[in-house]
Design an enzyme around this catalytic site. Sequence first.
Site, PDB file in Angstrom:
ATOM      1  N   ASP A 177      20.604   3.011   8.098  1.00 14.70           N
ATOM      2  CA  ASP A 177      21.368   2.491   8.489  1.00 14.70           C
ATOM      3  C   ASP A 177      22.038   1.399   8.601  1.00 14.70           C
ATOM      4  O   ASP A 177      21.001   0.441   9.000  1.00 14.70           O
ATOM      5  CB  ASP A 177      22.342   4.143   9.606  1.00 14.70           C
ATOM      6  CG  ASP A 177      21.806   2.769  10.601  1.00 14.70           C
ATOM      7  OD1 ASP A 177      21.155   2.449  11.103  1.00 14.70           O
ATOM      8  OD2 ASP A 177      22.031   3.770  11.788  1.00 14.70           O
TER       9      ASP A 177
ATOM     10  N   ARG B 230      16.826 -14.417   7.328  1.00 11.60           N
ATOM     11  CA  ARG B 230      17.498 -13.592   7.097  1.00 11.60           C
ATOM     12  C   ARG B 230      17.931 -12.887   5.455  1.00 11.60           C
ATOM     13  O   ARG B 230      17.386 -13.130   4.526  1.00 11.60           O
ATOM     14  CB  ARG B 230      19.388 -14.926   6.999  1.00 11.60           C
ATOM     15  CG  ARG B 230      19.804 -14.582   8.064  1.00 11.60           C
ATOM     16  CD  ARG B 230      21.308 -15.701   8.176  1.00 11.60           C
ATOM     17  NE  ARG B 230      22.470 -15.182   6.918  1.00 11.60           N
ATOM     18  CZ  ARG B 230      23.053 -15.841   5.928  1.00 11.60           C
ATOM     19  NH1 ARG B 230      22.850 -17.565   6.651  1.00 11.60           N
ATOM     20  NH2 ARG B 230      23.461 -15.488   5.733  1.00 11.60           N
TER      21      ARG B 230
ATOM     22  N   ASN C  95      13.333   4.493   4.383  1.00  4.31           N
ATOM     23  CA  ASN C  95      12.687   3.477   5.883  1.00  4.31           C
ATOM     24  C   ASN C  95      11.300   3.966   5.520  1.00  4.31           C
ATOM     25  O   ASN C  95      11.313   4.942   6.632  1.00  4.31           O
ATOM     26  CB  ASN C  95      13.091   2.400   6.520  1.00  4.31           C
ATOM     27  CG  ASN C  95      12.198   1.388   6.582  1.00  4.31           C
ATOM     28  OD1 ASN C  95      11.629   0.818   5.967  1.00  4.31           O
ATOM     29  ND2 ASN C  95      12.679   0.769   7.889  1.00  4.31           N
TER      30      ASN C  95
ATOM     31  N   HIS D 107       8.703   3.082   8.843  1.00  2.00           N
ATOM     32  CA  HIS D 107       7.623   2.619   9.934  1.00  2.00           C
ATOM     33  C   HIS D 107       6.909   2.710  10.616  1.00  2.00           C
ATOM     34  O   HIS D 107       6.503   4.306  11.263  1.00  2.00           O
ATOM     35  CB  HIS D 107       9.857   2.945  10.566  1.00  2.00           C
ATOM     36  CG  HIS D 107       9.563   1.546  12.185  1.00  2.00           C
ATOM     37  ND1 HIS D 107       9.754  -0.237  11.682  1.00  2.00           N
ATOM     38  CD2 HIS D 107       8.774   1.939  13.212  1.00  2.00           C
ATOM     39  CE1 HIS D 107       9.454  -0.079  13.730  1.00  2.00           C
ATOM     40  NE2 HIS D 107       9.084   0.687  13.640  1.00  2.00           N
TER      41      HIS D 107
ATOM     42  N   ASP E 247      15.729   0.170  12.121  1.00  2.00           N
ATOM     43  CA  ASP E 247      15.337   0.928  12.622  1.00  2.00           C
ATOM     44  C   ASP E 247      15.756   2.562  13.562  1.00  2.00           C
ATOM     45  O   ASP E 247      15.230   2.693  14.149  1.00  2.00           O
ATOM     46  CB  ASP E 247      13.067   0.831  13.107  1.00  2.00           C
ATOM     47  CG  ASP E 247      12.904  -0.466  12.147  1.00  2.00           C
ATOM     48  OD1 ASP E 247      13.100   0.003  11.203  1.00  2.00           O
ATOM     49  OD2 ASP E 247      12.330  -1.589  13.122  1.00  2.00           O
TER      50      ASP E 247
ATOM     51  N   SER F 234       0.629  -1.379   0.353  1.00  2.00           N
ATOM     52  CA  SER F 234       0.418   0.066  -0.238  1.00  2.00           C
ATOM     53  C   SER F 234       0.896   0.843   0.419  1.00  2.00           C
ATOM     54  O   SER F 234       0.201   2.525  -0.618  1.00  2.00           O
ATOM     55  CB  SER F 234      -0.550   0.151   1.321  1.00  2.00           C
ATOM     56  OG  SER F 234      -0.017   0.397   2.163  1.00  2.00           O
TER      57      SER F 234
END
Length: 192
Positions: free
Chosen positions: A143, A65, A109, A111, A147, A13
Site C-alpha cells: 500500500d 526517490r 512485497n 520484507h 512496509d 535470489s
Amino acid sequence: LPKLGILGSGSGSNCQSIYDAIQSGSLRAEIAVVMSDNPDAYILERARSWGIPAEVIDCGGFKTRFPEESQASVAARLKQYGVDCVCLAGFMRLVKLPLLKEFPSRILNIHPSLLPAFPGLHAWEQAVNAGAAESGCTVHYVDDGMDTGPILGQARVPVLPGDTPESLHARIQEQEHTLYPAMIARVLETLA
Ligand code: GAR
C-alpha cells in the site's frame, strides 16, 4: 498462465526462487518481465540468462526517490507485458499511487522481518541491534506506506547467540525463498 512482473534492485535470489518454483511446477505462472532501478543489479543478469526481458527503470538520476513519471512509465510497461501481478523482490524504492492505482491489490512485497516489527532498511540489522529473540520474513500487499500493507504470510526464524546481521539475514533469506513463491501462488488463485 498468469503473468508476473518482478521488480528488484539487487542480487535477485528471491526472483530466482520464483523462477525455480515455476520451473518445478509448484507455481503456475510465468515471469513476463524483470525490471530494476539498478542497471548493474544481478537480478537483470539472471533474467537475461533465462531469456526473460530485463529492463532498467530510469529514475531520473535520483538515488532513492521513485519519481512519479518513472512509476507511471513502469506501470505502462508492465501493462504492455500483460502483467497480472507485480512482485517486489528486493526493490528498494517506495511504490506510490501512479503504480499502485494501475495494479490494485496486485502488488506484493517480501520484507525481511516479522512486520510490523522492523520496517524499512536493513531489517535484519535492526533485529540484531534490538536484541530480538526471533525474526523472520513477511509477504504483504503493498500500500501507500512503508512496509504497512495487509499481511499474507510470515515465516519465523530464531536469532541465535553470536548472530551477525549477515548470518541472520542468510537464515531469513532461506525462509523467504519458500514463503514468497507459496504466497504468490495463493494470490494468483484468488485472481483466477
Ligand atoms: C531480501 O532479503 C528482501 O527481503 C529484502 O532485500 C533482500 C533482497 O534479496 N527486501 C527489503 O529489505 C525491502 N525493504 P534478493 O535480491 O537476493 O532477493
